[in-house]
Design a protein around this motif. Sequence first.
Motif, PDB file in Angstrom:
ATOM      1  N   GLY A 309      -6.170  -2.645   9.315  1.00 15.83           N
ATOM      2  CA  GLY A 309      -7.657  -2.054   8.880  1.00 15.83           C
ATOM      3  C   GLY A 309      -8.824  -2.830   7.954  1.00 15.83           C
ATOM      4  O   GLY A 309      -9.797  -3.116   8.979  1.00 15.83           O
ATOM      5  N   GLY A 310      -7.853  -3.435   7.026  1.00 17.80           N
ATOM      6  CA  GLY A 310      -8.727  -4.926   6.060  1.00 17.80           C
ATOM      7  C   GLY A 310      -8.588  -6.204   7.160  1.00 17.80           C
ATOM      8  O   GLY A 310      -9.398  -6.534   6.811  1.00 17.80           O
ATOM      9  N   GLU A 311      -7.338  -6.492   7.602  1.00 18.31           N
ATOM     10  CA  GLU A 311      -7.568  -7.811   7.354  1.00 18.31           C
ATOM     11  C   GLU A 311      -7.273  -8.044   8.958  1.00 18.31           C
ATOM     12  O   GLU A 311      -7.782  -9.254   9.929  1.00 18.31           O
ATOM     13  N   GLY A 312      -7.678  -6.873  10.140  1.00 20.68           N
ATOM     14  CA  GLY A 312      -7.476  -7.257  11.565  1.00 20.68           C
ATOM     15  C   GLY A 312      -6.532  -7.139  11.905  1.00 20.68           C
ATOM     16  O   GLY A 312      -6.684  -8.092  13.518  1.00 20.68           O
ATOM     17  N   TYR A 313      -4.745  -7.177  11.288  1.00 25.20           N
ATOM     18  CA  TYR A 313      -3.975  -7.602  12.746  1.00 25.20           C
ATOM     19  C   TYR A 313      -4.538  -6.502  13.205  1.00 25.20           C
ATOM     20  O   TYR A 313      -4.096  -5.814  12.959  1.00 25.20           O
ATOM     21  N   THR A 314      -3.453  -6.980  14.495  1.00 24.98           N
ATOM     22  CA  THR A 314      -2.909  -5.976  15.205  1.00 24.98           C
ATOM     23  C   THR A 314      -1.734  -5.668  14.786  1.00 24.98           C
ATOM     24  O   THR A 314      -0.646  -6.160  13.600  1.00 24.98           O
ATOM     25  N   ARG A 372     -12.850 -10.165   0.824  1.00 26.43           N
ATOM     26  CA  ARG A 372     -12.824 -10.292   2.536  1.00 26.43           C
ATOM     27  C   ARG A 372     -11.687 -11.096   3.134  1.00 26.43           C
ATOM     28  O   ARG A 372     -11.889 -12.392   2.662  1.00 26.43           O
ATOM     29  N   HIS A 373     -10.625 -10.483   3.702  1.00 26.20           N
ATOM     30  CA  HIS A 373      -9.794 -11.679   4.512  1.00 26.20           C
ATOM     31  C   HIS A 373      -9.217 -12.239   3.853  1.00 26.20           C
ATOM     32  O   HIS A 373      -8.844 -13.449   3.984  1.00 26.20           O
ATOM     33  N   ALA A 374      -8.062 -11.567   2.924  1.00 24.64           N
ATOM     34  CA  ALA A 374      -7.608 -11.971   1.666  1.00 24.64           C
ATOM     35  C   ALA A 374      -6.432 -12.973   2.751  1.00 24.64           C
ATOM     36  O   ALA A 374      -5.425 -14.339   2.425  1.00 24.64           O
ATOM     37  N   GLY A 375      -5.822 -12.508   4.398  1.00 29.94           N
ATOM     38  CA  GLY A 375      -4.620 -12.946   4.663  1.00 29.94           C
ATOM     39  C   GLY A 375      -3.402 -12.624   4.099  1.00 29.94           C
ATOM     40  O   GLY A 375      -2.838 -12.230   3.109  1.00 29.94           O
ATOM     41  N   VAL A 432       0.772   6.850  -3.637  1.00 33.20           N
ATOM     42  CA  VAL A 432       0.297   6.015  -3.139  1.00 33.20           C
ATOM     43  C   VAL A 432      -0.309   5.222  -2.080  1.00 33.20           C
ATOM     44  O   VAL A 432      -1.553   5.172  -2.356  1.00 33.20           O
ATOM     45  N   GLY A 433      -0.437   6.584  -1.559  1.00 30.73           N
ATOM     46  CA  GLY A 433      -1.390   6.352  -0.420  1.00 30.73           C
ATOM     47  C   GLY A 433      -2.653   7.601  -0.559  1.00 30.73           C
ATOM     48  O   GLY A 433      -3.570   7.072  -0.571  1.00 30.73           O
ATOM     49  N   THR A 434      -2.546   8.115  -2.224  1.00 32.68           N
ATOM     50  CA  THR A 434      -4.099   9.459  -2.701  1.00 32.68           C
ATOM     51  C   THR A 434      -4.453   7.781  -3.209  1.00 32.68           C
ATOM     52  O   THR A 434      -5.845   8.402  -3.040  1.00 32.68           O
ATOM     53  N   VAL A 435      -3.517   7.161  -3.631  1.00 31.97           N
ATOM     54  CA  VAL A 435      -4.912   5.863  -4.379  1.00 31.97           C
ATOM     55  C   VAL A 435      -5.389   4.956  -3.474  1.00 31.97           C
ATOM     56  O   VAL A 435      -6.391   4.911  -3.549  1.00 31.97           O
ATOM     57  N   PHE A 436      -4.566   4.926  -3.162  1.00 31.60           N
ATOM     58  CA  PHE A 436      -5.525   3.298  -1.494  1.00 31.60           C
ATOM     59  C   PHE A 436      -6.466   4.521  -1.095  1.00 31.60           C
ATOM     60  O   PHE A 436      -7.292   3.906  -1.197  1.00 31.60           O
ATOM     61  N   PHE A 437      -6.126   5.562  -0.050  1.00 31.47           N
ATOM     62  CA  PHE A 437      -7.402   6.249   0.621  1.00 31.47           C
ATOM     63  C   PHE A 437      -8.099   6.274  -0.074  1.00 31.47           C
ATOM     64  O   PHE A 437      -9.934   6.621   0.078  1.00 31.47           O
ATOM     65  N   GLY A 438      -8.518   7.486  -1.801  1.00 35.17           N
ATOM     66  CA  GLY A 438      -9.002   7.360  -2.875  1.00 35.17           C
ATOM     67  C   GLY A 438     -10.070   5.408  -2.809  1.00 35.17           C
ATOM     68  O   GLY A 438     -11.772   6.023  -3.056  1.00 35.17           O
ATOM     69  N   ARG A 439      -9.683   4.720  -2.884  1.00 34.94           N
ATOM     70  CA  ARG A 439     -10.677   3.661  -2.616  1.00 34.94           C
ATOM     71  C   ARG A 439     -10.835   2.575  -1.809  1.00 34.94           C
ATOM     72  O   ARG A 439     -11.668   1.958  -1.559  1.00 34.94           O
ATOM     73  N   ALA A 440     -10.109   3.604  -0.736  1.00 42.52           N
ATOM     74  CA  ALA A 440     -11.135   2.716   1.295  1.00 42.52           C
ATOM     75  C   ALA A 440     -12.030   2.651   0.871  1.00 42.52           C
ATOM     76  O   ALA A 440     -12.157   2.052   1.197  1.00 42.52           O
ATOM     77  N   GLU A 442     -14.310   2.013  -0.629  1.00 43.17           N
ATOM     78  CA  GLU A 442     -14.913   0.329  -1.257  1.00 43.17           C
ATOM     79  C   GLU A 442     -14.292  -0.872  -0.393  1.00 43.17           C
ATOM     80  O   GLU A 442     -14.508  -1.847  -1.649  1.00 43.17           O
ATOM     81  N   GLY A 443     -13.787  -0.249   0.235  1.00 38.96           N
ATOM     82  CA  GLY A 443     -12.545  -1.802   1.329  1.00 38.96           C
ATOM     83  C   GLY A 443     -11.076  -2.071   1.142  1.00 38.96           C
ATOM     84  O   GLY A 443     -10.366  -1.208  -0.334  1.00 38.96           O
ATOM     85  N   PHE A 444     -10.797  -2.040   2.034  1.00 38.50           N
ATOM     86  CA  PHE A 444      -8.966  -2.158   1.751  1.00 38.50           C
ATOM     87  C   PHE A 444      -8.375  -3.331   1.101  1.00 38.50           C
ATOM     88  O   PHE A 444      -7.395  -2.191   0.662  1.00 38.50           O
ATOM     89  N   THR A 445      -9.096  -4.692   0.833  1.00 41.77           N
ATOM     90  CA  THR A 445      -8.450  -5.048   0.038  1.00 41.77           C
ATOM     91  C   THR A 445      -8.417  -4.256  -1.735  1.00 41.77           C
ATOM     92  O   THR A 445      -7.103  -4.336  -2.113  1.00 41.77           O
ATOM     93  N   GLY A 446      -9.864  -3.833  -2.117  1.00 47.35           N
ATOM     94  CA  GLY A 446      -9.924  -3.088  -2.672  1.00 47.35           C
ATOM     95  C   GLY A 446      -9.042  -1.805  -2.826  1.00 47.35           C
ATOM     96  O   GLY A 446      -7.820  -1.617  -4.843  1.00 47.35           O
TER      97      GLY A 446
END
Length: 479
Positions: A309-314, A372-375, A432-440, A442-446
């Motif tokens: 979702g954030g880096e565009g990987y397949t 964006r695009h940290a890689g 961990v998923g709740t923390v992640f999706f709660g900030r999604a 603002e951007g997936f990397t953050g």
Amino acid sequence: MSMNLAASPPLATTPHPRRWAAAVVMTTAALMDLLDGTIVNVAIPSIGRDLHASPGDLQWLVSAYLLGFAAALIVSGHLGDRFGRRPLFLAGTAGFGLAGLACGIAQSPGQLIAARAVQGVLAAVLVPQVIGSFRTLFQGKERGAAFGMYGAVAGFASAVGLLLGGVLTDVDLFGWGWRSVFLVNVPVAVGTFVGGLLLVPATRERSAGRPDVPASLVLAGGLVAIVLPLVQGRQDGWPVWGWVCLAAGVVAVVGLGVYEARRHRPGIVPLLPARAFGLPAFSVGVVVQLLFSVGMQGFFLVFAVWLQGGEGYTPLQAGVVTVAFSAGGFLTAPAADALAAKYGRLVLGAGALLMAGGYGWVWAAVDGAPARHAGAWPLVPGLVLAGAGLGFLVVPLVNVVLSAVPAELAGGASGIFSTAQQFGGALGAAVVGTVFFGRAGEGFTGALTHAMPWVVGAFVVCGLLCAALPRRAVTEHLG
């Protein structure tokens, strides 16, 4: 610490001639569950797009399976001990394949989540029969080798599942896309079911008591009550009912343990045996296993979503990145058992701290990258380091923990140990998923940088707890 073998069944004078062939069949069947814990993670973004699933639905795809597994696991171990492990192994294998088929043809998030929960329950019927059978079929050094084989497979299955999930999703076999990660279980289940009919012998514990089904329902309800508000709370605004539900779940589980410790009921096997938890190697090892699973399952859930979702990987590219984790494990796993036998808890503690350091590297690399695009490739050294830690921690942990348990408690103890793994995974996906999706938003990397302290913290605590394990690895003395 030596094993108490007084209540064990008499040892057979001649080992079962097909014991290793049976072990391969049973481990292969268990591998379906071990892979299923993470094979879905890489496919989750594709599932979300295709079925229009919410973030909560995506968390439930992981947690429903693990909760179904955790809820039924201990009582299934007792049922196998008392009534025979082979029939339950065969039933669990066949049912797991059918549930995989139901997942593969699901047309909505609700259908898929329900099928995943059923699949988790059937995995719980299958897995404890494998470990319980190992305790009966193998003795002495062979038992350690059998547990080592199972531990190695269990340790690497999480990372291998991510790679396999990416391959199956990207290849789009027969146009199935993400559905193939579930449908692949069908031919594997058929093959292992036939192998089980031909090669797996009947085993049971002659002294096994009656399983406590009401207590198992209390435990199942308590585990679900703990995870439910953690998954649903964020999207519902953390309502009061969620906190009440969480508290009730904790009270139910703790209360059950206290009740069983104070009230002995002849002929009924306690679900949470005080004798087993009275052994430091077992009780501490269970907590280590739980926290390990919190960190592992939580990390790979959000890492897969971040990569795609954030880096565009397949899905395939995301799976390939995780090969670095597997590579680290392959470097250390072959020597883990021998080192644990010599240095004991120091090896397991070092493994946990290596995992904390590896995931800390990932956290620092993501946090210090552009918005964006940290890689993903700057994260590879951290993934290798974390994988190396997994080899030192997980491969010897199964043998260290289960070798400390008397044979008559083997089925229940293995069930508790595996329940800790599955419940820890459900907690990891929830927290961990709740923390992640709660900030999604603002951007997936953050979002990933906010989730990583929970992952690193889980392994730091694992390392500290390993100091309470025996100075030397627990070994079994026969004779």
